[in-house]
Design a protein around this motif. Structure first.
Motif, PDB file in Angstrom:
ATOM      1  N   ALA A  57       0.833  -1.209   0.000  1.00 60.02           N
ATOM      2  CA  ALA A  57       0.000   0.000   0.000  1.00 60.02           C
ATOM      3  C   ALA A  57       0.866   1.256   0.000  1.00 60.02           C
ATOM      4  O   ALA A  57       0.578   2.220  -0.718  1.00 60.02           O
ATOM      5  CB  ALA A  57      -0.947  -0.006   1.194  1.00 60.02           C
ATOM      6  N   LEU A  58       1.922   1.272   0.803  1.00 64.73           N
ATOM      7  CA  LEU A  58       2.782   2.449   0.855  1.00 64.73           C
ATOM      8  C   LEU A  58       3.530   2.624  -0.468  1.00 64.73           C
ATOM      9  O   LEU A  58       3.683   3.746  -0.969  1.00 64.73           O
ATOM     10  CB  LEU A  58       3.755   2.365   2.026  1.00 64.73           C
ATOM     11  CG  LEU A  58       4.457   3.676   2.379  1.00 64.73           C
ATOM     12  CD1 LEU A  58       3.454   4.790   2.680  1.00 64.73           C
ATOM     13  CD2 LEU A  58       5.393   3.469   3.555  1.00 64.73           C
ATOM     14  N   ALA A  59       3.955   1.528  -1.069  1.00 64.75           N
ATOM     15  CA  ALA A  59       4.607   1.600  -2.380  1.00 64.75           C
ATOM     16  C   ALA A  59       3.645   2.164  -3.421  1.00 64.75           C
ATOM     17  O   ALA A  59       4.050   2.968  -4.269  1.00 64.75           O
ATOM     18  CB  ALA A  59       5.109   0.225  -2.803  1.00 64.75           C
ATOM     19  N   ALA A  60       2.383   1.788  -3.365  1.00 62.65           N
ATOM     20  CA  ALA A  60       1.397   2.307  -4.319  1.00 62.65           C
ATOM     21  C   ALA A  60       1.273   3.827  -4.183  1.00 62.65           C
ATOM     22  O   ALA A  60       1.184   4.542  -5.190  1.00 62.65           O
ATOM     23  CB  ALA A  60       0.047   1.636  -4.109  1.00 62.65           C
ATOM     24  N   PHE A  61       1.277   4.340  -2.954  1.00 64.15           N
ATOM     25  CA  PHE A  61       1.222   5.792  -2.760  1.00 64.15           C
ATOM     26  C   PHE A  61       2.436   6.459  -3.394  1.00 64.15           C
ATOM     27  O   PHE A  61       2.310   7.428  -4.149  1.00 64.15           O
ATOM     28  CB  PHE A  61       1.147   6.160  -1.275  1.00 64.15           C
ATOM     29  CG  PHE A  61       1.344   7.636  -1.061  1.00 64.15           C
ATOM     30  CD1 PHE A  61       0.298   8.515  -1.249  1.00 64.15           C
ATOM     31  CD2 PHE A  61       2.589   8.143  -0.724  1.00 64.15           C
ATOM     32  CE1 PHE A  61       0.486   9.887  -1.113  1.00 64.15           C
ATOM     33  CE2 PHE A  61       2.789   9.510  -0.577  1.00 64.15           C
ATOM     34  CZ  PHE A  61       1.740  10.385  -0.766  1.00 64.15           C
ATOM     35  N   TRP A  62       3.637   5.950  -3.106  1.00 64.19           N
ATOM     36  CA  TRP A  62       4.858   6.587  -3.603  1.00 64.19           C
ATOM     37  C   TRP A  62       5.005   6.453  -5.114  1.00 64.19           C
ATOM     38  O   TRP A  62       5.623   7.286  -5.760  1.00 64.19           O
ATOM     39  CB  TRP A  62       6.082   6.096  -2.827  1.00 64.19           C
ATOM     40  CG  TRP A  62       6.110   6.772  -1.484  1.00 64.19           C
ATOM     41  CD1 TRP A  62       5.756   6.234  -0.278  1.00 64.19           C
ATOM     42  CD2 TRP A  62       6.461   8.133  -1.224  1.00 64.19           C
ATOM     43  NE1 TRP A  62       5.871   7.183   0.712  1.00 64.19           N
ATOM     44  CE2 TRP A  62       6.308   8.361   0.162  1.00 64.19           C
ATOM     45  CE3 TRP A  62       6.893   9.186  -2.020  1.00 64.19           C
ATOM     46  CZ2 TRP A  62       6.565   9.589   0.753  1.00 64.19           C
ATOM     47  CZ3 TRP A  62       7.157  10.414  -1.434  1.00 64.19           C
ATOM     48  CH2 TRP A  62       6.990  10.603  -0.065  1.00 64.19           C
ATOM     49  N   LYS A  63       4.428   5.410  -5.715  1.00 62.60           N
ATOM     50  CA  LYS A  63       4.393   5.326  -7.177  1.00 62.60           C
ATOM     51  C   LYS A  63       3.640   6.532  -7.733  1.00 62.60           C
ATOM     52  O   LYS A  63       4.086   7.175  -8.685  1.00 62.60           O
ATOM     53  CB  LYS A  63       3.693   4.038  -7.631  1.00 62.60           C
ATOM     54  CG  LYS A  63       4.564   2.817  -7.620  1.00 62.60           C
ATOM     55  CD  LYS A  63       3.819   1.526  -7.895  1.00 62.60           C
ATOM     56  CE  LYS A  63       2.986   1.511  -9.135  1.00 62.60           C
ATOM     57  NZ  LYS A  63       2.429   0.160  -9.407  1.00 62.60           N
ATOM     58  N   THR A  64       2.518   6.854  -7.112  1.00 57.01           N
ATOM     59  CA  THR A  64       1.730   8.010  -7.530  1.00 57.01           C
ATOM     60  C   THR A  64       2.479   9.306  -7.267  1.00 57.01           C
ATOM     61  O   THR A  64       2.529  10.197  -8.120  1.00 57.01           O
ATOM     62  CB  THR A  64       0.380   8.028  -6.788  1.00 57.01           C
ATOM     63  OG1 THR A  64      -0.348   6.851  -7.131  1.00 57.01           O
ATOM     64  CG2 THR A  64      -0.438   9.256  -7.138  1.00 57.01           C
TER      65      THR A  64
ATOM     66  N   ALA B  23      -4.494  10.843  -3.196  1.00 54.20           N
ATOM     67  CA  ALA B  23      -3.832   9.532  -3.135  1.00 54.20           C
ATOM     68  C   ALA B  23      -3.639   9.032  -1.710  1.00 54.20           C
ATOM     69  O   ALA B  23      -3.155   7.928  -1.509  1.00 54.20           O
ATOM     70  CB  ALA B  23      -2.479   9.607  -3.844  1.00 54.20           C
ATOM     71  N   GLY B  24      -3.982   9.843  -0.695  1.00 51.62           N
ATOM     72  CA  GLY B  24      -3.889   9.381   0.687  1.00 51.62           C
ATOM     73  C   GLY B  24      -2.978  10.171   1.600  1.00 51.62           C
ATOM     74  O   GLY B  24      -2.849   9.852   2.776  1.00 51.62           O
TER      75      GLY B  24
ATOM     76  N   ALA C 122       2.322  14.408   4.964  1.00 50.44           N
ATOM     77  CA  ALA C 122       2.636  13.073   5.484  1.00 50.44           C
ATOM     78  C   ALA C 122       2.014  12.044   4.551  1.00 50.44           C
ATOM     79  O   ALA C 122       0.891  12.226   4.075  1.00 50.44           O
ATOM     80  CB  ALA C 122       2.100  12.897   6.897  1.00 50.44           C
ATOM     81  N   ASP C 123       2.762  10.968   4.286  1.00 50.84           N
ATOM     82  CA  ASP C 123       2.225   9.887   3.466  1.00 50.84           C
ATOM     83  C   ASP C 123       1.207   9.100   4.304  1.00 50.84           C
ATOM     84  O   ASP C 123       0.988   9.417   5.481  1.00 50.84           O
ATOM     85  CB  ASP C 123       3.355   9.035   2.878  1.00 50.84           C
ATOM     86  CG  ASP C 123       4.056   8.116   3.862  1.00 50.84           C
ATOM     87  OD1 ASP C 123       3.577   7.913   4.999  1.00 50.84           O
ATOM     88  OD2 ASP C 123       5.114   7.585   3.500  1.00 50.84           O
ATOM     89  N   PRO C 124       0.564   8.081   3.754  1.00 50.30           N
ATOM     90  CA  PRO C 124      -0.462   7.351   4.505  1.00 50.30           C
ATOM     91  C   PRO C 124       0.013   6.704   5.821  1.00 50.30           C
ATOM     92  O   PRO C 124      -0.822   6.414   6.676  1.00 50.30           O
ATOM     93  CB  PRO C 124      -0.941   6.280   3.521  1.00 50.30           C
ATOM     94  CG  PRO C 124      -0.715   6.910   2.178  1.00 50.30           C
ATOM     95  CD  PRO C 124       0.583   7.672   2.343  1.00 50.30           C
ATOM     96  N   GLU C 125       1.316   6.521   5.991  1.00 54.91           N
ATOM     97  CA  GLU C 125       1.822   5.955   7.243  1.00 54.91           C
ATOM     98  C   GLU C 125       2.480   7.011   8.123  1.00 54.91           C
ATOM     99  O   GLU C 125       3.112   6.689   9.131  1.00 54.91           O
ATOM    100  CB  GLU C 125       2.775   4.800   6.957  1.00 54.91           C
ATOM    101  CG  GLU C 125       2.043   3.589   6.400  1.00 54.91           C
ATOM    102  CD  GLU C 125       2.848   2.311   6.455  1.00 54.91           C
ATOM    103  OE1 GLU C 125       3.910   2.257   7.115  1.00 54.91           O
ATOM    104  OE2 GLU C 125       2.404   1.336   5.833  1.00 54.91           O
ATOM    105  N   GLY C 126       2.357   8.281   7.761  1.00 52.27           N
ATOM    106  CA  GLY C 126       2.865   9.359   8.602  1.00 52.27           C
ATOM    107  C   GLY C 126       4.273   9.821   8.318  1.00 52.27           C
ATOM    108  O   GLY C 126       4.796  10.672   9.053  1.00 52.27           O
ATOM    109  N   ASN C 127       4.915   9.334   7.279  1.00 46.94           N
ATOM    110  CA  ASN C 127       6.257   9.797   6.917  1.00 46.94           C
ATOM    111  C   ASN C 127       6.165  11.185   6.292  1.00 46.94           C
ATOM    112  O   ASN C 127       5.431  11.382   5.321  1.00 46.94           O
ATOM    113  CB  ASN C 127       6.913   8.836   5.923  1.00 46.94           C
ATOM    114  CG  ASN C 127       7.054   7.441   6.491  1.00 46.94           C
ATOM    115  OD1 ASN C 127       7.727   7.249   7.488  1.00 46.94           O
ATOM    116  ND2 ASN C 127       6.393   6.487   5.872  1.00 46.94           N
ATOM    117  N   GLU C 128       6.898  12.132   6.863  1.00 44.53           N
ATOM    118  CA  GLU C 128       6.839  13.498   6.380  1.00 44.53           C
ATOM    119  C   GLU C 128       7.607  13.664   5.066  1.00 44.53           C
ATOM    120  O   GLU C 128       8.625  13.024   4.841  1.00 44.53           O
ATOM    121  CB  GLU C 128       7.433  14.474   7.413  1.00 44.53           C
ATOM    122  CG  GLU C 128       6.692  14.524   8.722  1.00 44.53           C
ATOM    123  CD  GLU C 128       7.209  13.528   9.753  1.00 44.53           C
ATOM    124  OE1 GLU C 128       8.164  12.769   9.459  1.00 44.53           O
ATOM    125  OE2 GLU C 128       6.654  13.476  10.859  1.00 44.53           O
TER     126      GLU C 128
END
Length: 159
Positions: free
Chosen positions: A30-37, A129-130, A149-155
């Motif tokens: 899921a996190l990889a899908a966000f960063w692909k976007t 995208a989240g 922040a990404d979906p897991e809170g990484n700034e």
């Protein structure tokens, strides 16, 4: 032996090391899908000699229930580093000490009138995208960058 690197000649032992950025994650796919976007990256090709990641994992005896424990991305143009996402049991608990700046506006050398709408458009795309907006940083009354922040809170920042 010197190696041509752009307009410079450098000794092979002076070249930079290859590197990968790795994110600890609760849900690597899921996190990889966000960063692909976010970055325009693609799923990384499987290691040489394997038709796909499933063949690679089967070859090394990785249990099927562990196949979602990692995800890998790469820059389709081959310019940026590869990115790995690895499952970890503990949640994120503190502010990042390193972060990415997504230069959607073209960087601070681009005039504000051009850069600001690009940054705002990227922020909207990433929220869809989240991602979450943490704050907008304004300098001299103008938007400089947006901390997100990404979906897991990484700034990360959009500049």
């Amino acid at each position: 032996m010197p190696v041509a690197l752009g307009k410079w000649l450098v000794k092979a032992d002076q070249m930079a090391e290859a590197w990968t950025m790795t994110f600890d994650s609760a849900d690597p796919p899921a996190l990889a899908a966000f960063w692909k976007t976010a970055l325009g990256y693609v799923d990384a090709a499987p290691p040489s000699g394997f038709a796909d990641w499933e063949a690679f994992l089967r070859h090394f005896g990785v249990a099927e229930d562990e196949w979602g424990d990692a995800a890998y991305l790469e820059d389709p143009a081959g310019r940026g580093p590869r990115i790995s996402f690895l499952r970890v049991p503990e949640p994120k608990v503190a502010k990042n000490r390193i972060h990415l700046d997504i230069q959607a506006g073209g960087g601070r050398g681009v005039p504000w009138e051009v850069r600001a709408p690009r940054v705002r458009a990227a922020v909207q795309r990433l929220v869809a995208a989240g991602a979450t907006v943490l704050r907008e940083d304004v300098v001299d009354g103008r938007l400089d960058h947006v901390v997100m922040a990404d979906p897991e809170g990484n700034e990360f920042c959009v500049v």
